[in-house]
Scaffold this active site. Sequence first.
Site, PDB file in Angstrom:
ATOM      1  N   ASP A  16       0.850  -1.185   0.000  1.00  0.00           N
ATOM      2  CA  ASP A  16       0.000   0.000   0.000  1.00  0.00           C
ATOM      3  C   ASP A  16       0.891   1.243   0.000  1.00  0.00           C
ATOM      4  O   ASP A  16       1.680   1.429   0.928  1.00  0.00           O
ATOM      5  CB  ASP A  16      -0.878  -0.036   1.265  1.00  0.00           C
ATOM      6  N   ASP A 113      -2.871   2.766  -6.169  1.00  0.00           N
ATOM      7  CA  ASP A 113      -1.752   2.805  -5.231  1.00  0.00           C
ATOM      8  C   ASP A 113      -1.656   1.582  -4.322  1.00  0.00           C
ATOM      9  O   ASP A 113      -1.021   1.646  -3.276  1.00  0.00           O
ATOM     10  CB  ASP A 113      -1.829   4.083  -4.385  1.00  0.00           C
ATOM     11  N   GLU A 114      -2.283   0.481  -4.662  1.00  0.00           N
ATOM     12  CA  GLU A 114      -2.142  -0.718  -3.836  1.00  0.00           C
ATOM     13  C   GLU A 114      -2.295  -1.971  -4.683  1.00  0.00           C
ATOM     14  O   GLU A 114      -2.937  -1.949  -5.737  1.00  0.00           O
ATOM     15  CB  GLU A 114      -3.175  -0.727  -2.697  1.00  0.00           C
TER      16      GLU A 114
END
Lengths: 402, 378
Positions: A16, A113-114
């Site tokens: 993350d 973003d993860e």
Amino acid sequence: MEATRQKYGRVILHVDCNSFFASCEIARDPSLKDRAVVVAGDPKERKGVVLAANYIAKQRFGIYTTMPLWEAKKRCPHLVILKPDFHLYRDISEKVFQFLKTFTPVLEPASIDEGYLDITDCYSGGSPLGIAEQIQKGLLKTLHIPVSIGIAPNKFLAKMASDMKKPLGITVLRKRDVPKILWPLPVQQMHGVGEKTAKKLNDIGIFTIGELAKAEKVILQNLLGVNGVRLKERANGVDPRPVDPEEGRKWKYIGNSTTLSRNVTEERVLLEVLRALAQSVSQRMKQKRVVSSTIQIMIRYSNFQTITRSKTWENPVQEAEEIFQRAVYLLKRHWNGNPIRLLGITAVDVFDKKEAVKQLDLFHFEEDAKKEALWNTIERLQQKFGDGIIQKGVELFRRQKR
Amino acid sequence: MKITIDREALVQSVQDVMKAVSSRTTIPILTGIKITATSQGVTLTGSDSDISIESFIPTEEEDKVLVEIAETGSIVLQARFFSEIVKKLPEKTIEIEVHPNFLTVIRSGKAEFNLNGLDAEEYPRLPQIEEENVFKIPTDLLKTIIRQTVFAVSTSETRPILTGVNWRIEDEELICTATDSHRLALRKAKIETENHQSHNVVIPGKSLNELSKILDDSNDPVNIVITANQILFKTKRLLFFSRLLDGNYPETSRLIPTDSKTDIIVNAKEFLQAIDRASLLAREGRNNVVKLTTLNDGIIEISSVSPEIGKVTEEIQSESIEGEELKISFSAKYMMDALKALDGTDIKISFTGAMRPFLLRPLHSDSMLQLILPVRTY
């Protein structure tokens, strides 16, 4: 080592990125590193809100995402405020995933973003903790992006684990740790439990993850449907979902069928049924924002003989009326006139509306051309502020309803 | 009927008429080839009732004897077997003799086939066309005209009229138009007609494709006759009849834009190669779409993204870009078809907006235009 891993099942990482937008900005301009930085809607606009804040802004000044910008400025007068640059974020996101892919091809990007990695079979890369350290150091060194990583036997626990230490944390969450670590937490901190679900759970006296884990299955099912059962499993540390690199890209379908209250031979009645089915298929497609070029109908006759017939058209559809027309086309071609017991419509091979194209037609292009200026404006807005900045009122309404 | 015929000449003729023979026909006798021997020579006929082809082999050509007629007459032989047999017979000549009950003996060297024939009287009559109001087009030009238009016909039967090419003849000019409603090809040519005739007909695309295959590359004239429901193409040795399509061809001239907002001049060959490269990934994906973006200094960017496979970008230097900036997406296939028809010359592409048809034309000629409808992306 190999044997140990097999004994303990899968090893899943959840990576993350910390304060991703702000981190991207700092990666581009390292001089911002020791200052409070936020990315916000439009800095000149009074109504702007904080889209992302770095840890200095968060921890030292108590600024959080969605805080009105004027309030953030009040808390930190020398705050660095940046306009979002989605091109940069997409670009860095791609690089992050490319880096992660060097560890294992079993990588599932979950958002910009993860992502999840299944490293069960990565014996050569070292211990899971070693691999997580390599990833964290590597991303920080090459891309200047800080990440938190969760290590767990499944996706849910990995996701919960990565959330525990930020920024730059690495957290191992074993199944046997669940009662001690997860159960005391309030239920809304659980991944998959939103505000509304939390409220519903609170209403029946479930406030912690532990209480959810021990709740009656039937009660949860009545309250939340299948999702309730799934949440209970997860609260007990069980999540069988595989890390699927093809997630969101696979052949998928959306369909509905209806058993008729009697055997029907009147076309008028069948068309009514098809219209209702087209409505519900269309509605579900809109919720998922997908389209489909291939429509299939299912006919079950009174003798239980069942046929499915489909056709692929050039342009994909989503609107109920268009789905209905295509289903009618199929019914008229393939119905042998015998009494029908069940009818179904399925949109086969649905895909993201953003991937769809429509080949314009010489005799009808004016209909699309008339709206060109509007679409151009929408595109410019999306480029500037991101894809979610503008959408049709009905779509927004539908999402809020959900 | 009894004849001795040059094998090579027969093979060629059989091949030509086979273009019209269909194995799927509602009239069983049309699966055969009709052979008629007269004192002048031998005529072969094949037909699927839409297209009929007659090929004539004269008794003599340039002092070479092609056929010896021992006995005139006619017969219908199964096309599938007859065409294979004549191809494989060993000697330079073939003897064909029809016995009572239509039993036909085919001999070449020591090989002998006995085929059960059918009564030629049962074979449908070809349309009788009065050879009046003939006009002529050189063979090579006719083939070029067909090649540059026929690819754009519709392959779907939803609007049957669009499966044909519209031929309009007016004021000594032939205007050929084909469209599948996603792209349009138009080709003009000056022709000479008797008595300034005018016609407006639609010829099935399939007929023109077959015709093009059996025409040679000479510049000998092809004589053309148009009637109410048939068109006849006549060369020295061939008659090619085609049914015309019923119905009115849509009025397309008003749909062709006359103004433009962005004009690009580019070499068709280089442009074609760039589109071909860009579509390498696109054609594997969900749709074969490429995007064109005008940049500064006459540079055009061609790009394509296929989410599951990858993306490609290429910059091309154009001769010039005039007018507004432009981003437009279109089918790579339609673009490549159009560019191939334009034969690699310098071309001008005129756009009037991302949602409107655009035109491709040779820079120094107005004899041809290709029109393409863009795709809308979401």
